[in-house]
Scaffold this motif. Structure first.
Motif, PDB file in Angstrom:
ATOM      1  N   SER A 125      97.415 -89.487  14.650  1.00 14.60           N
ATOM      2  CA  SER A 125      98.041 -89.896  13.257  1.00 14.60           C
ATOM      3  C   SER A 125      97.466 -90.869  12.497  1.00 14.60           C
ATOM      4  CB  SER A 125      99.523 -90.053  13.378  1.00 14.60           C
ATOM      5  OG  SER A 125      99.998 -91.133  14.116  1.00 14.60           O
ATOM      6  N   LYS A 126      97.910 -91.380  11.300  1.00 15.36           N
ATOM      7  CA  LYS A 126      97.071 -92.686  10.688  1.00 15.36           C
ATOM      8  C   LYS A 126      97.735 -93.733  11.501  1.00 15.36           C
ATOM      9  CE  LYS A 126      97.074 -95.122   6.560  1.00 15.36           C
ATOM     10  NZ  LYS A 126      97.524 -96.514   7.041  1.00 15.36           N
ATOM     11  N   HIS A 127      99.190 -93.845  11.898  1.00 20.85           N
ATOM     12  CA  HIS A 127      99.695 -94.992  12.572  1.00 20.85           C
ATOM     13  C   HIS A 127      98.968 -95.148  13.839  1.00 20.85           C
ATOM     14  CE1 HIS A 127     102.666 -97.496  14.386  1.00 20.85           C
ATOM     15  NE2 HIS A 127     103.037 -96.854  15.145  1.00 20.85           N
ATOM     16  N   GLU A 128      98.626 -94.137  14.548  1.00 20.44           N
ATOM     17  CA  GLU A 128      97.928 -94.280  15.925  1.00 20.44           C
ATOM     18  C   GLU A 128      96.414 -94.826  15.519  1.00 20.44           C
ATOM     19  OE1 GLU A 128     100.059 -90.543  18.413  1.00 20.44           O
ATOM     20  OE2 GLU A 128      98.289 -90.053  17.073  1.00 20.44           O
ATOM     21  N   LYS A 129      95.817 -94.121  14.462  1.00 22.90           N
ATOM     22  CA  LYS A 129      94.555 -94.863  14.378  1.00 22.90           C
ATOM     23  C   LYS A 129      94.437 -96.460  14.023  1.00 22.90           C
ATOM     24  CE  LYS A 129      91.884 -90.908  12.500  1.00 22.90           C
ATOM     25  NZ  LYS A 129      91.260 -90.222  11.455  1.00 22.90           N
ATOM     26  N   ASP A 130      95.566 -96.748  13.323  1.00 19.59           N
ATOM     27  CA  ASP A 130      95.764 -98.198  12.983  1.00 19.59           C
ATOM     28  C   ASP A 130      96.164 -99.242  14.292  1.00 19.59           C
ATOM     29  OD1 ASP A 130      95.670 -97.745  10.402  1.00 19.59           O
ATOM     30  OD2 ASP A 130      97.892 -97.538  10.046  1.00 19.59           O
ATOM     31  N   GLY A 131      96.943 -98.416  15.434  1.00 18.92           N
ATOM     32  CA  GLY A 131      97.090 -99.133  16.354  1.00 18.92           C
ATOM     33  C   GLY A 131      95.896 -99.120  17.308  1.00 18.92           C
TER      34      GLY A 131
END
Length: 297
Positions: free
Chosen positions: A265-271
């Motif tokens: 997800s976008k959140h996982e990519k950010d992390g």
């Protein structure tokens, strides 16, 4: 056994059409696999390891994912069997620089026995097949002791000193590890490797928990992304580039290594990016401190 749809989807990712199980097709499959499906620790580094004991593994590999030896050789074995090849699983162990040779089941290797097609007096040939070793090999290696040149790397197959009888595939001196020892006795399934995968993908003592490493091979060279350092190696030498721009880093993963991270997800990519950059900066500080300490001695 893979379904017909899974076989078609797997071959589509490799850019190949189905053929009968010949030596030539085996070589084409191996080359395409190490070119298009990366050896990587991205999922482990991100804290979302992919299991190796269910259908999710095949789905992951087919739909733009990669992995390390258990994923890559595990899925490739299922594809080869579905295509009609006679494939065996083998316990193995990778020797890093400074370590002793070992067979500890932290690596799984494959062998493929090919039938004789034309010469009735010839013997069946067996090949060491391994698409799960990152920067080696590019093509199958015959199970015959000797020296084998593949592009910019030279490999040597010898008798293992760990187990008798056994096989040892020595890496090129420029490789990132020394070699791999293989137990010739076949194992029936991946069950033995599941605890090893659990350790490598979740133990705080695992080398892969805090190291993002991505690798693939092509005919004349190899690519490696280690954190934010992109290494390209061929017969002319090694080129290093530091990639600290977020967009460039993700484009590199997708364009060079075939890792668009569609399962993130976008959140996982950010992390993931936050952890990669933090780890890279810590590595640079530690290296600078070591260099300064060396200058003072």
């Amino acid at each position: 056994m893979l379904t017909l749809r899974q076989i078609e989807d797997y071959l589509r990712r490799l850019g190949l059409e189905r053929q009968r199980p010949t030596r030539e097709f085996l070589f084409a499959l191996h080359r395409a696999h190490v070119e298009r499906i990366a050896w990587q620790t991205i999922d482990i580094f991100a804290g979302k390891p992919v299991p190796i004991d269910d259908e999710g593994l095949v789905h992951h590999i087919i739909h733009q994912g990669g992995g390390y030896c258990f994923h890559l050789n595990g899925a490739f074995r299922r594809l080869l069997c579905a295509l009609g090849y006679e494939v065996s699983l083998h316990r193995a162990g990778v020797q890093s620089h400074g370590q002793k040779p070992r067979i500890n089941s932290f690596h799984v290797s494959l062998s493929v026995r090919l039938p004789i097609e034309n010469d009735e007096d010839a013997k069946p040939q067996t090949w060491i097949v391994d698409v799960g070793l990152g920067d080696m090999p590019y093509e199958p290696i015959p199970l015959r002791f000797g020296v084998y040149k593949q592009g910019f790397h030279t490999y040597k197959l010898t008798q293992s000193g760990v187990i008798t009888p056994g096989w040892r595939l020595e890496h090129d001196p420029q490789g990132i590890f020394t070699g791999v020892d293989i137990d010739p006795e076949a194992v029936q399934n991946m069950d033995e490797f599941i605890p090893k995968h659990h350790y490598l993908s979740s133990s705080p003592d695992s080398a892969w928990i805090n190291l993002l490493l991505v690798q693939n091979r092509h005919k004349t060279g190899s690519n490696e992304l280690r954190g934010c350092v992109y290494n390209r190696r061929d017969e002319r030498g090694l080129i290093k580039n530091e990639i600290t721009n977020r967009s460039e880093w993700f484009e590199l993963l997708s364009d060079v290594f075939g890792e668009p991270l569609n399962h993130f997800s976008k959140h996982e990519k950010d992390g993931l990016w936050t952890k990669v950059l933090k780890t890279h900066e810590e590595w640079k500080r530690n290296r600078q401190n070591r260099d300064q300490a060396g200058e003072m001695e």
